[in-house]
Design a protein around this motif. Structure first.
Motif, mmCIF file in Angstrom:
data_model
loop_
_atom_site.group_PDB
_atom_site.id
_atom_site.type_symbol
_atom_site.label_atom_id
_atom_site.label_comp_id
_atom_site.label_asym_id
_atom_site.label_seq_id
_atom_site.Cartn_x
_atom_site.Cartn_y
_atom_site.Cartn_z
ATOM 1 N N GLY A 115 22.479 94.495 -33.101
ATOM 2 C CA GLY A 115 22.440 94.447 -31.642
ATOM 3 C C GLY A 115 21.838 95.666 -30.960
ATOM 4 N N TYR A 116 21.106 96.482 -31.696
ATOM 5 C CA TYR A 116 20.495 97.669 -31.063
ATOM 6 C C TYR A 116 19.381 97.274 -30.106
ATOM 7 C CZ TYR A 116 23.009 101.036 -33.901
ATOM 8 O OH TYR A 116 23.987 101.804 -34.468
ATOM 9 N N ARG A 117 19.321 97.974 -28.976
ATOM 10 C CA ARG A 117 18.236 97.768 -28.016
ATOM 11 C C ARG A 117 17.064 98.690 -28.314
ATOM 12 N NH1 ARG A 117 17.116 96.745 -23.047
ATOM 13 N NH2 ARG A 117 17.045 98.886 -22.285
ATOM 14 N N TRP A 118 17.404 99.899 -28.813
ATOM 15 C CA TRP A 118 16.366 100.911 -29.082
ATOM 16 C C TRP A 118 16.360 101.301 -30.556
ATOM 17 C CZ3 TRP A 118 12.723 103.282 -25.973
ATOM 18 C CH2 TRP A 118 12.809 103.023 -24.583
ATOM 19 N N VAL A 119 15.172 101.456 -31.108
ATOM 20 C CA VAL A 119 15.029 102.079 -32.428
ATOM 21 C C VAL A 119 14.149 103.314 -32.247
ATOM 22 C CG1 VAL A 119 15.355 99.986 -33.793
ATOM 23 C CG2 VAL A 119 13.070 100.565 -32.953
ATOM 24 N N ALA A 120 14.285 104.276 -33.150
ATOM 25 C CA ALA A 120 13.553 105.535 -32.967
ATOM 26 C C ALA A 120 13.153 106.129 -34.300
ATOM 27 C CB ALA A 120 14.423 106.528 -32.204
ATOM 28 N N CYS A 121 12.065 106.902 -34.279
ATOM 29 C CA CYS A 121 11.675 107.641 -35.481
ATOM 30 C C CYS A 121 10.876 108.879 -35.099
ATOM 31 C CB CYS A 121 10.848 106.773 -36.432
ATOM 32 S SG CYS A 121 9.177 106.428 -35.839
ATOM 33 N N ALA A 122 10.917 109.858 -35.992
ATOM 34 C CA ALA A 122 9.925 110.939 -35.978
ATOM 35 C C ALA A 122 8.915 110.556 -37.031
ATOM 36 C CB ALA A 122 10.583 112.265 -36.334
ATOM 37 N N SER A 123 7.653 110.919 -36.828
ATOM 38 C CA SER A 123 6.652 110.345 -37.717
ATOM 39 C C SER A 123 5.413 111.214 -37.814
ATOM 40 C CB SER A 123 6.277 108.960 -37.181
ATOM 41 O OG SER A 123 5.191 108.415 -37.893
ATOM 42 N N THR A 124 4.745 111.146 -38.981
ATOM 43 C CA THR A 124 3.409 111.731 -39.089
ATOM 44 C C THR A 124 2.373 110.691 -38.692
ATOM 45 O OG1 THR A 124 3.256 111.085 -41.407
ATOM 46 C CG2 THR A 124 4.090 113.285 -40.968
ATOM 47 N N GLY A 125 2.816 109.491 -38.274
ATOM 48 C CA GLY A 125 1.891 108.482 -37.752
ATOM 49 C C GLY A 125 2.163 107.067 -38.219
ATOM 50 N N ASN A 126 2.233 106.879 -39.529
ATOM 51 C CA ASN A 126 2.357 105.505 -40.022
ATOM 52 C C ASN A 126 3.721 104.886 -39.772
ATOM 53 O OD1 ASN A 126 -0.238 105.027 -40.871
ATOM 54 N ND2 ASN A 126 0.094 105.972 -42.872
ATOM 55 N N THR A 127 4.764 105.700 -39.850
ATOM 56 C CA THR A 127 6.094 105.159 -39.557
ATOM 57 C C THR A 127 6.158 104.694 -38.110
ATOM 58 O OG1 THR A 127 7.155 106.566 -41.198
ATOM 59 C CG2 THR A 127 8.558 105.694 -39.462
ATOM 60 N N SER A 128 5.569 105.467 -37.206
ATOM 61 C CA SER A 128 5.626 105.078 -35.792
ATOM 62 C C SER A 128 4.821 103.808 -35.553
ATOM 63 C CB SER A 128 5.141 106.215 -34.898
ATOM 64 O OG SER A 128 3.840 106.614 -35.248
ATOM 65 N N ALA A 129 3.662 103.677 -36.197
ATOM 66 C CA ALA A 129 2.865 102.458 -36.045
ATOM 67 C C ALA A 129 3.650 101.245 -36.535
ATOM 68 C CB ALA A 129 1.554 102.593 -36.817
ATOM 69 N N SER A 130 4.260 101.407 -37.706
ATOM 70 C CA SER A 130 5.002 100.299 -38.292
ATOM 71 C C SER A 130 6.249 99.968 -37.474
ATOM 72 C CB SER A 130 5.392 100.670 -39.729
ATOM 73 O OG SER A 130 6.106 99.621 -40.335
ATOM 74 N N MET A 131 7.008 101.002 -37.124
ATOM 75 C CA MET A 131 8.236 100.763 -36.370
ATOM 76 C C MET A 131 7.936 100.103 -35.032
ATOM 77 S SD MET A 131 11.101 103.400 -34.922
ATOM 78 C CE MET A 131 10.175 103.753 -33.441
ATOM 79 N N ALA A 132 6.889 100.565 -34.358
ATOM 80 C CA ALA A 132 6.542 100.001 -33.052
ATOM 81 C C ALA A 132 6.226 98.512 -33.190
ATOM 82 C CB ALA A 132 5.352 100.747 -32.460
ATOM 83 N N ALA A 133 5.500 98.146 -34.251
ATOM 84 C CA ALA A 133 5.148 96.736 -34.453
ATOM 85 C C ALA A 133 6.393 95.887 -34.712
ATOM 86 C CB ALA A 133 4.169 96.611 -35.623
ATOM 87 N N TYR A 134 7.256 96.357 -35.604
ATOM 88 C CA TYR A 134 8.433 95.548 -35.956
ATOM 89 C C TYR A 134 9.433 95.508 -34.809
ATOM 90 C CZ TYR A 134 6.720 94.625 -40.570
ATOM 91 O OH TYR A 134 5.949 94.151 -41.607
ATOM 92 N N GLN A 168 4.770 113.036 -27.615
ATOM 93 C CA GLN A 168 4.077 113.984 -28.487
ATOM 94 C C GLN A 168 4.701 115.350 -28.287
ATOM 95 O OE1 GLN A 168 -0.136 112.584 -27.158
ATOM 96 N NE2 GLN A 168 -0.304 113.175 -29.305
ATOM 97 N N LEU A 169 5.425 115.822 -29.276
ATOM 98 C CA LEU A 169 6.116 117.105 -29.134
ATOM 99 C C LEU A 169 5.214 118.245 -29.606
ATOM 100 C CD1 LEU A 169 9.748 116.304 -30.356
ATOM 101 C CD2 LEU A 169 8.653 115.803 -28.173
ATOM 102 N N ARG A 170 5.279 119.356 -28.890
ATOM 103 C CA ARG A 170 4.489 120.522 -29.298
ATOM 104 C C ARG A 170 5.162 121.176 -30.501
ATOM 105 N NH1 ARG A 170 4.894 121.139 -23.832
ATOM 106 N NH2 ARG A 170 3.123 120.230 -22.741
ATOM 107 N N SER A 171 5.069 120.494 -31.639
ATOM 108 C CA SER A 171 5.745 120.938 -32.852
ATOM 109 C C SER A 171 5.108 120.215 -34.028
ATOM 110 C CB SER A 171 7.240 120.599 -32.753
ATOM 111 O OG SER A 171 7.899 120.997 -33.941
ATOM 112 N N ASP A 172 5.661 120.396 -35.232
ATOM 113 C CA ASP A 172 5.184 119.637 -36.379
ATOM 114 C C ASP A 172 6.187 118.525 -36.699
ATOM 115 O OD1 ASP A 172 7.285 121.062 -37.373
ATOM 116 O OD2 ASP A 172 6.118 122.248 -38.806
ATOM 117 N N PHE A 173 5.936 117.799 -37.809
ATOM 118 C CA PHE A 173 6.827 116.678 -38.167
ATOM 119 C C PHE A 173 8.261 117.152 -38.325
ATOM 120 C CE2 PHE A 173 9.148 114.466 -41.539
ATOM 121 C CZ PHE A 173 9.217 113.193 -40.999
#
Ligand SMILES: *Cc1c(COP(=O)(O)O)cnc(C)c1O
Length: 421
Positions: A115-134, A168-173
């Motif tokens: 029942g979650y409304r929000w999902v979240a991740c920190a990512s070097t790119g591919n996790t965010s692409a995948s998570m956003a799609a799913y 986009q955070l001014r930081s690294d992964f």
């Protein structure tokens, strides 16, 4: 949940021999599902659901028909390295172009069922692409934390198009991960980083599918890139479970390759210390630019259990290997190419032998990072870096586009010169 360490899913029932479905029955079931039209059977992940955490309502899984990825034989590399069989399991052929989809379908399905409304991740790119799609498929909202300026445009554009709230955070992964861990403590969002045990479970299916495609013949070596070390952990867990269940008779050696500038696991295996020492990561292979990998303990266990090696490769070696995979008509993103670069090292060391069967796990699609590829072919990749003077070694692979007057003679002239080369 007090130790602060990662959760791993265990299946206690599998230890009791009599409660097991036989290996032959599992193989039969998985084969049979290939002909079914049920969404859960068409997914190359959920088809193997007997080895996944039980999910009640198979009609409500969040799926994009992930998995079902091809295996390509790398004939050119076989000739060059004098190794009998080199296969590429191309996980970049997943729906969003990386292996992350195989874990994401499972984790997103559980998130939605909870029942979650929000999902979240920190990512070097591919996790965010995948998570956003799913998340979009599952009608959930997605919060993405990525390092500013350090992820490829291909991956960022995917997250945006799939509707994620992208910071986009001014930081690294590693900095993004720190911030996200604070965020999830103060608001009910579901964490979909690779510390999520459901993701590891889903990612196991790549190994199941691989061995099934090989007709249950076990390769001698499987070589995986190492970033946050979730994928290598998943491959190891899958193969140990398959071995335990009698699906395979022996284990392959699983080796993990890191970039020289992002090599905390390699350092650990070479040092006398027992704990991983985080470092400031730097590599153009942005998917593995991780200095403090979450799953290092699991990965270390996989190396020990399968007697694989951890090794590192340079930026030049990565670029060259990537171009070589491209010349096979396959292509991959830089982080995936560490596998071929690593194989060369392991062969030199005599660890991989001429008659061996080797599987390289290509983790991401060529089009994920077109900037890297273009810069490479324009001889710009190493310009102004400390590698500049050695960049001549990869020049043979560069295919700079030629600008010509619009005349057949001009093209024929170029064609003739190329023929002679
Ligand atoms: C995520 C990723 C990796 C690293 O996998 P880990 O599980 O973090 O070790 C390697 N290559 C690509 C293309 C990736 O997206």
């Amino acid at each position: 949940m007090q130790c602060g360490d990662l959760v791993e899913i265990d299946y206690p029932g599998w230890n009791a021999k009599d409660s097991l479905t036989s290996a032959a029955e599992l193989k039969r079931r998985w084969r049979e599902r290939k002909t079914s039209s049920l969404a859960a059977d068409q997914s190359g992940v959920w088809r193997f659901r007997d080895l996944l955490p039980p999910f009640d309502d198979l009609n409500s899984i969040v799926t994009l028909e992930e998995g079902n990825t091809p295996i390509y034989e790398l004939h050119r590399s076989e000739r060059m390295l004098g190794i009998e069989t080199i296969l590429a399991k191309h996980q970049g052929m997943n729906p969003t172009g990386s292996f992350k989809d195989t874990g994401m379908t499972v984790a997103a399905s559980f998130a939605r069922a909870a029942g979650y409304r929000w999902v979240a991740c920190a990512s070097t790119g591919n996790t965010s692409a995948s998570m956003a799609a799913y998340a979009a498929r599952g009608r959930m909202r997605a919060l993405v934390l990525i390092p500013e300026g350090k992820i490829s445009w291909g991956k960022l554009s995917q997250a945006l198009d799939y509707g994620a709230l992208t910071c986009q955070l001014r930081s690294d992964f590693d900095g993004c991960t720190r911030v996200l861990n604070q965020v999830v403590r103060s608001t009910p969002v579901y964490l979909l980083n690779s510390v999520n045990p459901y993701r590891i479970e889903g990612q196991k299916t790549a190994a199941l599918e691989l061995v099934e495609q090989l007709n249950w013949e076990v390769p001698d070596h499987i070589i995986v890139p190492g970033g946050n070390l979730g994928n290598s952990s998943a491959f190891g867990k899958a193969l140990l479970e398959m071995h335990h269940l009698g699906l395979i008779g022996r284990l392959p050696k699983i080796s993990i390759i890191q970039a020289e500038g992002a090599n905390p696991l390699v350092r650990l295996t070479r040092s006398k210390t027992k704990d991983l020492v985080p470092l400031q990561a730097e590599t153009m292979a942005s998917a593995i630019r991780i200095g403090n990998p979450a799953s290092w303990k699991k990965a270390l266990r996989v190396l020990e259990a399968t007697q694989g090696r951890a090794d590192e490769v340079s930026e030049l070696e990565i670029a060259e290997a990537k171009a070589e995979i491209g010349l096979e008509g396959i292509g991959c993103e830089p982080a995936s190419a560490v596998t071929l670069a690593g194989l060369k090292k392991l062969a030199q060391q005599g660890f991989v032998k001429r008659g061996d069967m080797v599987v390289l796990v290509l983790t991401g699609h060529l089009l994920k990072d077109p900037e890297f590829t273009l810069k490479f072919h324009r001889h710009e990749l190493f310009a102004g870096t400390r590698n500049e003077s050695q960049a001549g070694t990869v020049a043979a692979y560069e295919r700079t586009p030629v600008v010509l007057e619009p005349s057949a003679d001009a093209v024929l002239d170029v064609l003739q010169r190329a023929e002679q080369r």
